[in-house]
Design an enzyme around this catalytic site. Structure first.
Site, PDB file in Angstrom:
ATOM      1  N   ASN A 318      42.146  42.163  33.880  1.00 38.01           N
ATOM      2  CA  ASN A 318      41.937  43.532  34.331  1.00 38.01           C
ATOM      3  C   ASN A 318      41.565  43.629  35.803  1.00 38.01           C
ATOM      4  O   ASN A 318      41.998  44.536  36.503  1.00 38.01           O
ATOM      5  CB  ASN A 318      40.843  44.193  33.479  1.00 38.01           C
ATOM      6  CG  ASN A 318      40.526  45.598  33.931  1.00 38.01           C
ATOM      7  OD1 ASN A 318      39.479  45.857  34.529  1.00 38.01           O
ATOM      8  ND2 ASN A 318      41.428  46.521  33.663  1.00 38.01           N
ATOM      9  N   ASP A 463      39.010  39.185  28.024  1.00 33.98           N
ATOM     10  CA  ASP A 463      38.039  40.215  28.385  1.00 33.98           C
ATOM     11  C   ASP A 463      38.725  41.571  28.556  1.00 33.98           C
ATOM     12  O   ASP A 463      39.892  41.645  28.964  1.00 33.98           O
ATOM     13  CB  ASP A 463      37.366  39.799  29.697  1.00 33.98           C
ATOM     14  CG  ASP A 463      36.259  40.735  30.117  1.00 33.98           C
ATOM     15  OD1 ASP A 463      35.252  40.825  29.393  1.00 33.98           O
ATOM     16  OD2 ASP A 463      36.394  41.387  31.172  1.00 33.98           O
ATOM     17  N   HIS A 467      41.794  47.683  28.476  1.00 35.64           N
ATOM     18  CA  HIS A 467      42.018  48.174  29.832  1.00 35.64           C
ATOM     19  C   HIS A 467      43.205  47.504  30.518  1.00 35.64           C
ATOM     20  O   HIS A 467      43.360  47.600  31.737  1.00 35.64           O
ATOM     21  CB  HIS A 467      40.743  48.001  30.650  1.00 35.64           C
ATOM     22  CG  HIS A 467      39.578  48.746  30.069  1.00 35.64           C
ATOM     23  ND1 HIS A 467      39.541  50.120  30.028  1.00 35.64           N
ATOM     24  CD2 HIS A 467      38.447  48.312  29.459  1.00 35.64           C
ATOM     25  CE1 HIS A 467      38.412  50.501  29.445  1.00 35.64           C
ATOM     26  NE2 HIS A 467      37.742  49.429  29.083  1.00 35.64           N
ATOM     27  N   GLU A 506      38.535  41.051  23.258  1.00 34.21           N
ATOM     28  CA  GLU A 506      37.419  41.992  23.255  1.00 34.21           C
ATOM     29  C   GLU A 506      37.958  43.405  23.450  1.00 34.21           C
ATOM     30  O   GLU A 506      38.370  43.772  24.546  1.00 34.21           O
ATOM     31  CB  GLU A 506      36.432  41.655  24.386  1.00 34.21           C
ATOM     32  CG  GLU A 506      35.284  42.634  24.481  1.00 34.21           C
ATOM     33  CD  GLU A 506      34.878  42.970  25.918  1.00 34.21           C
ATOM     34  OE1 GLU A 506      33.704  43.294  26.126  1.00 34.21           O
ATOM     35  OE2 GLU A 506      35.739  42.929  26.821  1.00 34.21           O
TER      36      GLU A 506
END
Length: 688
Positions: A318, A463, A467, A506
């Site tokens: 991200n 992670d 997004h 996640e």
């Protein structure tokens, strides 16, 4: 990942400038349940973003034009919305749902299940009186079979469908029943994985000589956000300890090179926040010097593989890290405002705020409009809202293109080919090489999967998954699979050669249910529901977890290949020990509740030793990242707690039925359940 570091007011203005509103009307979307029109009450989140909540029974929820062809709607997924759209969602689990709709040019919607506290009356937990327990086993084991309690080592023979055993005094009434002469090794299953998450810098210091790499310094105060010295050699020195816990996968914080300097920590800028956690990448192709050398990484992975432990890297698609004074000065990007150089020392990173300022004030020295910012990542690589870089929208408006905590947002959705960022083309050392025709995500995928190809990394914990567009994750997985096969071919004698790659994601707030993310590269998602709904209650007694255990096992059985990873503590939420005031009996009960749960489970470093909450400043998550409490391990009460985790962990490691098997409650008093996966059968009893 939650490591929030606010920028100066000028940067905030730049970042939010894109929200200059053209006021939008409430969404005009037809919503029907089983053919009946629903009239939602809309909550306005932004000028073109709205939310509504519904209590839905079983049935078919339809969103959009009922004359259009319907397409299935998956929860948590962002769906493009236009006047001819129709989405159908089969509600199989009655409950409360939240619908998010964005109107305007980039119209889209998402449907989110809302987690609610169980309204069921909690079943009473009864203290164990220390006596022997009669256990019904007829539906699982045959008369004449000799069974063993893996906790105490005591055995009993099945007679008339029953056995009688006395739990070990320190077990809190727990029996872990297995066939006494069962095969010592069952085929491994990732649904039965025990993943240990170690924040490397805070775990164990194996090489003090690398503690101050790149000029990083302690702050001489509470050391909230500084590097503490943990490294790859420290992890290697503790592999036997992890093996004794029954761990078969080690998730480590991203060891590749992070920003060298610091940013102001927390809302108040009250501590220096370095990238000790691995979420502020600078160069994905190099190991961070604080973590150690490539030889250290090879030693860690070889040692882990020899013990049956896989190594997972934390990875971020991200965003890279913030700019810092140290990196600006040493890597030659950005510039100061005119006349501000006089307020900086020779080494910019040693700057101190005035008594009336906090550590965020260094932003006032920097000219964020200057064209020299092209020498950083560049406008083709990231959205950052500075100089000529595109400004990101609010992450609430666009979760994919929005900026998290004002971090520069990688343009992974872009189809444009790009060259190397200028600072990387000049940086030494680096393995970053310019490639013809590469997009942003192509570079990131190559850089991340080279760790798999060259070193044998076994998997990724990804992670901030929600997004980044799913296609980018799917491509990362494809490249990781290719890299894994290449590594296996080059290392045929390694114990893990030939094992497939594994990737867990996640998606903040996601539970154990299936989703489209698992069709885009993920073997599992982190199960946030366990911490919220199960851990605290079931740490008193296991019968309180029975409904969740049954639900989890059914989800695994109903969908081939489905998995999730449950946890009780994490660096982004809370520490179980802090939630329960360091109560060792609750930590004792947590071992049973977590390690006997269906699906993969994650131990956060120190769950097994009641690691206490640390200094936190104005960022509440920093305290969850305290140093591993090795000195406490010599205390008799902590040593006993660790032994309890080890016994249950080793039992789980021997029996894939624990995580991957069917779940049946056999008795209420004492509480007894059975798990079975193929030929592997176990029974768990808690006399409480």
């Amino acid at each position: 990942m939650r490591s929030l570091t606010p920028f100066s007011p000028s940067i905030l203005a730049l970042c939010f400038g894109v929200l200059a509103p053209v006021v939008q009307a409430e969404p005009q979307v037809s919503i029907r349940l089983n053919g009946q029109q629903l009239q939602p009450s809309w909550e306005t989140l932004a000028d073109d973003r709205f939310a509504a909540e519904f209590e839905l029974p079983e049935g078919i929820l339809q969103l959009g034009d009922d004359r259009a062809d319907g397409q299935p709607l998956k929860p948590f997924q962002r769906q493009e919305l236009n006047s001819a759209s129709r989405f159908d969602y089969q509600v199989t689990r009655p409950g409360r749902y939240r619908l998010l709709i964005q109107t305007g040019d980039d119209a889209n919607l998402r449907l989110l299940p809302v987690r609610q506290e169980s309204k069921a009356v909690e079943q009473a937990c009864r203290p164990w009186n220390g006596e022997a327990v009669q256990v019904p086993v007829a539906d699982v084991f045959e008369n004449g079979q000799r069974l063993r309690d893996a906790y105490s080592g005591n055995t009993a023979t099945v007679q008339n469908g029953m056995i009688e055993l006395t739990p070990a005094p320190e077990s809190d009434g727990l029996l872990l029943i297995e066939v006494a002469d069962a095969p010592s090794h069952q085929p491994r299953d990732w649904r039965n994985a025990t993943v240990y998450f170690a924040l490397t810098d805070r775990f164990a210091n194996g090489d003090p000589s690398n503690d101050r790499s790149y000029g990083r310094e302690p702050d001489g105060a509470q050391e909230i956000g500084t590097f503490h010295g943990g490294d790859l050699k420290g992890l290697t020195s503790k592999l036997d300890y992890l093996s004794e816990l029954g761990v078969d996968a080690l998730w480590i914080s991203a060891p590749y090179e992070q920003i060298h300097g610091w940013v102001g920590g927390g809302d108040k800028g009250d501590f220096r926040h370095y990238a000790y956690h691995g979420y502020y990448a600078l160069d994905y192709t190099q190991l961070d010097a604080n973590m150690g050398s490539e030889a250290d990484l090879r030693e860690l992975i070889a040692g882990a593989h020899a013990r049956g432990i896989r190594v997972l890297f934390d990875v971020v698609l991200n965003h890279p890290g913030y700019s810092t004074l140290a990196d600006m000065q040493n890597l030659g990007f950005g510039t100061l405002r005119e006349g501000m150089a006089q307020y900086l020392p020779k080494r910019w990173t040693t700057w101190q705020p005035e008594p009336y300022e906090n550590l965020h004030a260094y932003h006032n020295l920097i000219d964020y409009d200057h064209p020299s910012w092209s020498r950083w990542w560049g406008k083709e690589w990231v959205r950052a809202g500075i100089a000529d870089y595109p400004a990101p929208p609010s992450v609430l408006v666009d979760p994919v293109k929005g900026s998290l905590a004002f971090l520069p947002d990688f343009r992974t959705e872009s189809e444009n080919s790009v060259g190397l960022p200028e600072f990387l083309s000049r940086k030494q050392p680096t393995r970053a090489v310019e490639r013809d025709g590469y997009r942003v995500r192509d570079y990131l995928n190559e850089w991340l999967t080279n760790w798999v190809r060259e070193f044998g990394v076994d998997g990724f914990r990804a992670d901030t998954v929600m997004h980044v567009e799913p296609a980018a994750w799917a491509q990362l997985r494809q490249k990781a699979d290719e890299a894994r096969k290449a590594w296996s071919a080059a290392n045929p004698d390694d114990p893990m050669a030939g094992e497939p790659f594994w990737m867990v994601g996640e998606v903040f707030g996601h539970g154990p249910e299936t989703s489209d993310y698992q069709a885009n590269g993920f073997d599992a998602l982190i199960n946030f529901a366990f911490q919220a709904e199960v851990a605290g209650s079931a740490s008193d007694c296991l019968r309180r977890a029975n409904d969740s255990y049954g639900q989890y096992a059914k989800l695994l059985a109903a969908t081939p290949g489905h998995n999730f990873m449950s946890y009780a503590s994490s660096h982004d939420t809370s520490l179980f020990s802090a939630q329960h005031n360091g109560d060792l009996m609750r930590q004792h009960g947590l071992a049973s509740a977590l390690l006997l749960s269906p699906g993969a489970v994650q131990i956060y470093y120190g769950d097994e030793s009641a690691r206490p909450f640390g200094p936190t400043g104005s960022d509440p998550y920093q305290g969850t990242r305290s140093d591993m409490n090795w000195d406490d391990h010599a205390k008799p009460e902590v040593a006993a707690l660790i032994r309890h985790w080890q016994r249950i962990g080793q039992f789980r490691a021997r029996h894939p039925a624990v995580g991957a098997g069917s779940h049946r409650q056999l008795a209420e008093s004492p509480y007894v359940f059975a798990r079975q996966h193929g030929d592997d059968k176990i029974i768990v009893v808690q006399a409480r």
